[in-house]
Design an enzyme around this catalytic site. Structure first.
Site, PDB file in Angstrom:
ATOM      1  NE  ARG A 181      -3.701  -2.406   0.125  1.00 15.07           N
ATOM      2  CZ  ARG A 181      -3.438  -3.582  -0.424  1.00 15.07           C
ATOM      3  NH1 ARG A 181      -2.329  -3.762  -1.123  1.00 15.07           N
ATOM      4  NH2 ARG A 181      -4.263  -4.590  -0.287  1.00 15.07           N
ATOM      5  CB  SER A 230      -9.421  -1.352   3.781  1.00 12.14           C
ATOM      6  OG  SER A 230      -9.946  -2.544   3.245  1.00 12.14           O
ATOM      7  CD  GLU A 300      -5.757   0.052   2.602  1.00  6.77           C
ATOM      8  OE1 GLU A 300      -6.363  -0.199   1.540  1.00  6.77           O
ATOM      9  OE2 GLU A 300      -5.363  -0.829   3.388  1.00  6.77           O
TER      10      GLU A 300
END
Length: 320
Positions: A181, A230, A300
């Site tokens: 990520r 998320s 995130e």
């Protein structure tokens, strides 16, 4: 709140070369999936890559620039975003075309699920995971978006970007310094398109995989809510939802901000939540997880912009 008119301050005539839309004090809440946040001091929607480059060439270097995509993984704070927010739209950055037998050239404003569908039509496997990611290609390139064990870095070959000086540059996969990520390029570098490569496959098998991804998402995620996907990254050798659930945070609410009962790593706006409510909820969850299991969850969702005057949220609510 509102900002001083940036165009007036810089001189409107300097931007006569620009063909795209320049919108002072434009609300950003309507273009994010969480539907919260203050205005952009100046929102720029370029007509195409050349228009974006021309704008960046005349924009003074001391003016902050923030690129945003489809707004799915974004929390804009209530005080808004100073400087320029660049938002690429489908009209100028929504192209998608084959390049040879196994590659696709894709504009940064193309939704991830459309990329998955195009790969199916081209009988290219390796893209089905994009059917379950609620965002666009630009965001996927920026954060190495992934799901179901696959990531963007496995498919991206090279990309085009416009840098802060207005130069169009080309970067390879290796240049991106991808990690979980994460990409290593500066935040004001604006990705405009990319070439992806797949593996020849059978349409029926690809279709089946995409349907499985979509079915899982519909069953397990609150896709009909105002959500940003998320909320936290998965910690090493664990799942964020598991440590959130263990800390008793499933369904936890701050005002109209709530951790979803369906999937407790999804934060939702039940109607009238502010960005402050959502960020406070997130930091409350982080604090409780840290206290319960010792895990330090990392966001995130990207939290950007300014708090309103006199308001703030301390990381982990000041617990370290």
């Amino acid at each position: 709140m509102s900002f001083p008119d940036l165009l007036e301050g810089l001189g409107r005539e300097a931007f006569d070369c620009v063909r795209g839309r320049l919108l002072p004090n434009q609300p950003l809440g309507p273009v994010t999936w969480l539907r919260v946040g203050g205005p952009a001091q100046l929102l720029f929607q370029p007509a195409d890559e050349a228009d974006l480059a021309a704008f960046m060439k005349v924009l003074p270097e001391d003016v902050p620039v923030l690129p945003v995509g489809l707004g799915s993984n974004l929390l804009i704070r209530d005080g808004g975003v100073p400087g320029v927010v660049v938002r690429l739209t489908g009209k100028g950055f929504g192209h998608l075309e084959p390049v040879g037998e196994t590659r696709l050239r894709v504009g940064a404003a193309v939704p991830d699920k459309r990329l998955a569908q195009a790969a199916l039509q081209a009988k290219l496997s390796g893209f089905a995971f994009y059917a379950g990611i609620p965002g666009g290609v630009g965001g996927a390139l920026r954060m190495n978006a992934g799901a179901h064990g696959a990531e963007t870095r496995e498919r991206m070959v090279e990309l085009n970007a416009v840098d802060r000086s207005g130069t169009v540059i080309r970067l390879s996969n290796a240049d991106m310094d991808y990690a979980y990520r994460h990409s290593g390029q500066p935040g004001d570098l604006i990705f405009t398109s990319a070439v992806f490569e797949g593996v020849p496959g059978e349409a029926e098998a690809i279709q089946s995989e995409m349907e499985a991804v979509t079915a899982h998402r519909e069953k397990a995620q609150p896709i009909r809510e105002k959500t940003g996907g998320s909320t936290f990254k998965n910690p090493a050798e664990n799942s964020a939802w598991k440590v959130i659930d263990a800390a008793g945070c499933r369904g936890l609410a701050v005002g109209d901000a709530q951790m979803s009962e369906m999937h407790c790593n999804f934060m939702i706006n039940r109607g009238e939540a502010s960005a402050l409510d959502l960020e406070t909820l997130g930091e409350t969850v982080r604090a409780r997880v840290l206290e319960n299991s010792g895990v330090r969850l990392e966001w995130e969702i990207k939290r950007l912009g300014l708090f309103e005057a006199g308001k703030s949220v301390e990381p982990f609510l000041g617990r370290g």
